[in-house]
Design a protein around this motif. Structure first.
Motif, PDB file in Angstrom:
ATOM      1  N   ASP A  50      51.103 -21.994  19.955  1.00  0.00           N
ATOM      2  CA  ASP A  50      49.727 -22.346  19.585  1.00  0.00           C
ATOM      3  C   ASP A  50      48.737 -21.212  19.790  1.00  0.00           C
ATOM      4  N   ALA A  51      49.110 -20.194  20.579  1.00  0.00           N
ATOM      5  CA  ALA A  51      48.180 -19.100  20.873  1.00  0.00           C
ATOM      6  C   ALA A  51      48.949 -17.927  21.446  1.00  0.00           C
ATOM      7  N   THR A  97      43.894  -6.140  18.304  1.00  0.00           N
ATOM      8  CA  THR A  97      44.752  -7.264  18.684  1.00  0.00           C
ATOM      9  C   THR A  97      44.400  -8.508  17.887  1.00  0.00           C
ATOM     10  N   SER A  98      43.119  -8.751  17.730  1.00  0.00           N
ATOM     11  CA  SER A  98      42.672  -9.911  16.972  1.00  0.00           C
ATOM     12  C   SER A  98      43.165  -9.844  15.528  1.00  0.00           C
ATOM     13  N   ALA A  99      43.090  -8.660  14.913  1.00  0.00           N
ATOM     14  CA  ALA A  99      43.549  -8.513  13.532  1.00  0.00           C
ATOM     15  C   ALA A  99      45.048  -8.775  13.425  1.00  0.00           C
ATOM     16  N   LEU A 100      45.801  -8.260  14.392  1.00  0.00           N
ATOM     17  CA  LEU A 100      47.245  -8.480  14.398  1.00  0.00           C
ATOM     18  C   LEU A 100      47.568  -9.966  14.509  1.00  0.00           C
ATOM     19  N   LEU A 101      46.848 -10.660  15.391  1.00  0.00           N
ATOM     20  CA  LEU A 101      47.117 -12.075  15.620  1.00  0.00           C
ATOM     21  C   LEU A 101      46.615 -12.946  14.480  1.00  0.00           C
ATOM     22  N   GLN A 102      45.522 -12.538  13.841  1.00  0.00           N
ATOM     23  CA  GLN A 102      45.055 -13.283  12.679  1.00  0.00           C
ATOM     24  C   GLN A 102      46.106 -13.257  11.570  1.00  0.00           C
ATOM     25  N   ALA A 103      46.774 -12.117  11.424  1.00  0.00           N
ATOM     26  CA  ALA A 103      47.834 -12.022  10.425  1.00  0.00           C
ATOM     27  C   ALA A 103      48.979 -12.970  10.749  1.00  0.00           C
ATOM     28  N   ALA A 104      49.190 -13.221  12.048  1.00  0.00           N
ATOM     29  CA  ALA A 104      50.237 -14.162  12.484  1.00  0.00           C
ATOM     30  C   ALA A 104      49.704 -15.578  12.630  1.00  0.00           C
ATOM     31  N   LEU A 106      47.554 -16.770  14.804  1.00  0.00           N
ATOM     32  CA  LEU A 106      47.566 -17.178  16.210  1.00  0.00           C
ATOM     33  C   LEU A 106      46.218 -16.858  16.848  1.00  0.00           C
ATOM     34  N   PRO A 107      45.600 -17.811  17.558  1.00  0.00           N
ATOM     35  CA  PRO A 107      44.374 -17.510  18.301  1.00  0.00           C
ATOM     36  C   PRO A 107      44.663 -16.522  19.433  1.00  0.00           C
ATOM     37  N   HIS A 154      34.364 -12.268  22.411  1.00  0.00           N
ATOM     38  CA  HIS A 154      34.215 -13.347  21.441  1.00  0.00           C
ATOM     39  C   HIS A 154      33.809 -12.824  20.063  1.00  0.00           C
ATOM     40  N   ALA A 155      32.981 -11.790  20.018  1.00  0.00           N
ATOM     41  CA  ALA A 155      32.598 -11.213  18.727  1.00  0.00           C
ATOM     42  C   ALA A 155      33.798 -10.614  18.009  1.00  0.00           C
ATOM     43  N   ASP A 156      34.786 -10.141  18.768  1.00  0.00           N
ATOM     44  CA  ASP A 156      35.962  -9.514  18.177  1.00  0.00           C
ATOM     45  C   ASP A 156      37.100 -10.500  17.938  1.00  0.00           C
ATOM     46  N   GLY A 157      36.815 -11.789  18.058  1.00  0.00           N
ATOM     47  CA  GLY A 157      37.825 -12.786  17.702  1.00  0.00           C
ATOM     48  C   GLY A 157      38.510 -13.474  18.859  1.00  0.00           C
TER      49      GLY A 157
END
Length: 201
Positions: A50-51, A97-104, A106-107, A154-157
């Motif tokens: 889930d995350a 990290t946020s970009a990588l996880l968005q592609a997957a 995953l929060p 939080h601004a970065d995801g």
């Protein structure tokens, strides 16, 4: 059966409350990003959780200990503040990290985060560094640094942020947590006040 399915299915009546989490390093470098991708890809783990959790600590590890020993609290605070900006080392790591996880899909959550101020991270306890970190922790300006770290996260995801709250029983103290010790007055706990400022914004 995949381990994450076992975890969810084994929760009995509370199964719906189980949150399945992978953890790995911040994708601060291509090597650490590759580690995260491998963790998510292993046995298709990213499809079953889930995350994804990371450590979101701001620290002074980029500065050599010899340089840190000569630094003033104001100069060290400058470095901490620069680190948490979007263009800083930590802010950039959040973004990657946020970009990588968005592609997957995953929060991104932080299993721990805050201002890492511990001299024990070096080869041997260093009194000069311990004194510097204590001075930083007890300077009112660290309140704004803590606030800004949360703002950037939080601004970065970033999502859930678990701030370090461990405290020491007198006379023991720790300068990385929101409170240094259990009897510290709230008015002097600047990192804690920085969290409150962010929550009240």
């Amino acid at each position: 059966q995949h381990p994450e399915h076992v975890l969810r299915d084994g929760g009995g009546p509370d199964a719906a409350r189980v949150v399945r989490v992978l953890n790995g390093p911040l994708a601060a470098t291509p090597a650490s990003a590759a580690v995260d991708r491998a963790i998510i890809a292993y046995a298709g783990s990213g499809r079953y959780v889930d995350a994804f959790a990371v450590s979101a600590d701001d620290d002074l590890n980029a500065l050599p200990p010899a340089l840190l020993r000569r630094a003033s609290p104001a100069a060290a605070l400058d470095a901490l503040e620069a680190n948490v900006r979007d263009t800083g080392q930590l802010g950039a790591a959040f973004t990657r990290t946020s970009a990588l996880l968005q592609a997957a899909r995953l929060p991104m959550i932080a299993y721990e985060g805050g201002i890492q101020l511990e001299s024990g991270g070096y080869a041997a306890p260093d009194p000069a560094l311990a004194n510097l970190f204590a001075a930083i922790s007890r300077t009112a300006r660290i309140r704004q640094v803590m606030h800004d770290a949360l703002e950037t996260w939080h601004a970065d995801g970033g999502g859930l942020f678990v701030a370090k709250s461990l405290v020491g029983v007198p006379p023991a103290a720790g300068t990385s947590a929101l409170f240094e010790r259990i009897d510290e007055p709230v008015a002097a706990a600047y990192k804690y006040l920085g969290v409150l400022d962010y929550m009240r914004r």
